[in-house]
Design a protein around this motif. Structure first.
Motif, short mmCIF file in Angstrom:
data_model
loop_
_atom_site.label_atom_id
_atom_site.label_comp_id
_atom_site.label_asym_id
_atom_site.label_seq_id
_atom_site.Cartn_x
_atom_site.Cartn_y
_atom_site.Cartn_z
N ILE A 105 0.84 -1.20 0.00
CA ILE A 105 0.00 0.00 0.00
C ILE A 105 0.87 1.25 0.00
CG2 ILE A 105 -1.64 1.34 1.40
CD1 ILE A 105 -2.78 -1.41 2.33
N PHE A 106 1.88 1.27 0.86
CA PHE A 106 2.77 2.43 0.94
C PHE A 106 3.45 2.66 -0.40
CE2 PHE A 106 6.80 4.51 1.90
CZ PHE A 106 6.37 5.56 2.69
N TRP A 107 3.96 1.61 -0.99
CA TRP A 107 4.65 1.70 -2.28
C TRP A 107 3.71 2.27 -3.35
CZ3 TRP A 107 9.60 0.97 -3.91
CH2 TRP A 107 9.80 0.88 -5.27
N LEU A 108 2.52 1.70 -3.47
CA LEU A 108 1.60 2.12 -4.51
C LEU A 108 1.09 3.55 -4.30
CD1 LEU A 108 -0.35 -1.21 -4.96
CD2 LEU A 108 1.20 -0.15 -6.62
N GLU A 154 -2.15 8.94 -8.19
CA GLU A 154 -3.41 9.21 -8.89
C GLU A 154 -4.34 8.00 -8.88
OE1 GLU A 154 -0.49 7.43 -11.52
OE2 GLU A 154 -0.36 9.26 -10.34
N LYS A 155 -3.81 6.80 -8.75
CA LYS A 155 -4.63 5.59 -8.72
C LYS A 155 -4.91 5.09 -7.31
CE LYS A 155 -2.97 3.60 -13.06
NZ LYS A 155 -2.24 2.47 -13.65
N TRP A 156 -3.98 5.32 -6.37
CA TRP A 156 -4.03 4.65 -5.08
C TRP A 156 -4.22 5.56 -3.87
CZ3 TRP A 156 -4.57 -0.46 -4.92
CH2 TRP A 156 -4.23 -1.18 -6.07
N ARG A 157 -4.32 6.85 -4.04
CA ARG A 157 -4.45 7.71 -2.86
C ARG A 157 -5.82 7.51 -2.21
NH1 ARG A 157 -4.23 12.92 -6.42
NH2 ARG A 157 -6.18 12.66 -7.52
N ASP A 158 -5.90 7.82 -0.92
CA ASP A 158 -7.14 7.67 -0.18
C ASP A 158 -8.16 8.74 -0.57
OD1 ASP A 158 -6.27 5.48 1.27
OD2 ASP A 158 -5.38 6.72 2.83
N LYS A 159 -7.67 9.92 -0.90
CA LYS A 159 -8.57 11.03 -1.24
C LYS A 159 -9.09 10.82 -2.66
CE LYS A 159 -8.45 15.99 -2.02
NZ LYS A 159 -7.58 17.15 -2.12
N VAL A 160 -10.40 10.76 -2.77
CA VAL A 160 -11.02 10.60 -4.08
C VAL A 160 -11.60 11.95 -4.47
CG1 VAL A 160 -12.83 9.43 -5.38
CG2 VAL A 160 -11.58 8.19 -3.62
N GLN A 161 -11.23 12.41 -5.64
CA GLN A 161 -11.72 13.70 -6.12
C GLN A 161 -12.84 13.44 -7.12
OE1 GLN A 161 -8.60 16.21 -7.46
NE2 GLN A 161 -9.94 17.83 -8.09
N GLN A 162 -13.99 14.07 -6.88
CA GLN A 162 -15.13 13.89 -7.76
C GLN A 162 -15.50 15.22 -8.38
OE1 GLN A 162 -18.20 12.15 -5.36
NE2 GLN A 162 -17.32 10.11 -5.52
N GLU A 163 -15.92 15.18 -9.62
CA GLU A 163 -16.35 16.38 -10.30
C GLU A 163 -17.80 16.18 -10.71
OE1 GLU A 163 -15.34 18.52 -14.47
OE2 GLU A 163 -13.62 18.00 -13.21
#
Length: 166
Positions: free
Chosen positions: A118-121, A127-136
């Motif tokens: 998880i840390f590596w990714l 852009e694929k693995w962060r916890d924060k999901v950005q929605q538009e």
């Protein structure tokens, strides 16, 4: 007196010794504060040596880079798992009499570590693995969102045109 006098004692910088020592200490993962203590100098002196002596700065950077590479490599190996060989000493005893030890090599496996994965990714592909999901959000066909003032709609006579009632 026309020139500016330097304050403090003269530097004890040795271009033959200090760059090598800095590289060795940096390879061990010491902080610059810890390195200054080991070298017997203040942290401000270490900072000054970095700015005044390019060979010192380069040695320090090289040692830090090497330590960082070793840590990154260890993290990667933990993330994917790895095999290693362990040496065991086997002592046999019969009738209370110890016999000479025998060396036995055993292959072992360390399973991949999910936390390391998880840390590596998260760091390599944020852009694929962060916890924060950005929605538009958008309106129909990707257009702007239409704003409806529900208070005005409720106050109107049901036609939906509050402006006409005013």
């Amino acid at each position: 007196m026309t020139g500016k006098r330097k304050r403090g004692r003269p530097t004890e910088y040795d271009p033959e010794r200090h760059p090598f020592l800095a590289m060795c200490l940096a390879r061990e993962g010491l902080t610059e504060r810890e390195m200054a203590q080991k070298l017997g100098i203040g942290q401000t002196t270490l900072t000054r040596w970095k700015s005044e002596h390019s060979e010192f700065r380069a040695s320090l950077k090289g040692g830090k880079d090497e330590a960082d590479f070793r840590v990154a490599d260890s993290l990667y190996r933990r993330a994917i798992g790895y095999d290693y060989e362990e040496t065991e000493m086997v002592v046999t005893s019969t009738d209370g009499e110890k016999k000479p030890a025998r060396v036995r090599k055993v292959k072992k496996h360390v399973a991949p570590d999910v936390t390391a994965c998880i840390f590596w990714l998260k760091n390599r592909q944020p852009e694929k693995w962060r916890d924060k999901v950005q929605q538009e959000l958008s309106g129909p066909n990707g257009g702007p969102i239409e704003w409806v003032d529900l208070v005005k709609v409720a106050q109107s006579d049901g036609t939906g045109d509050a402006e006409a009632d005013s």
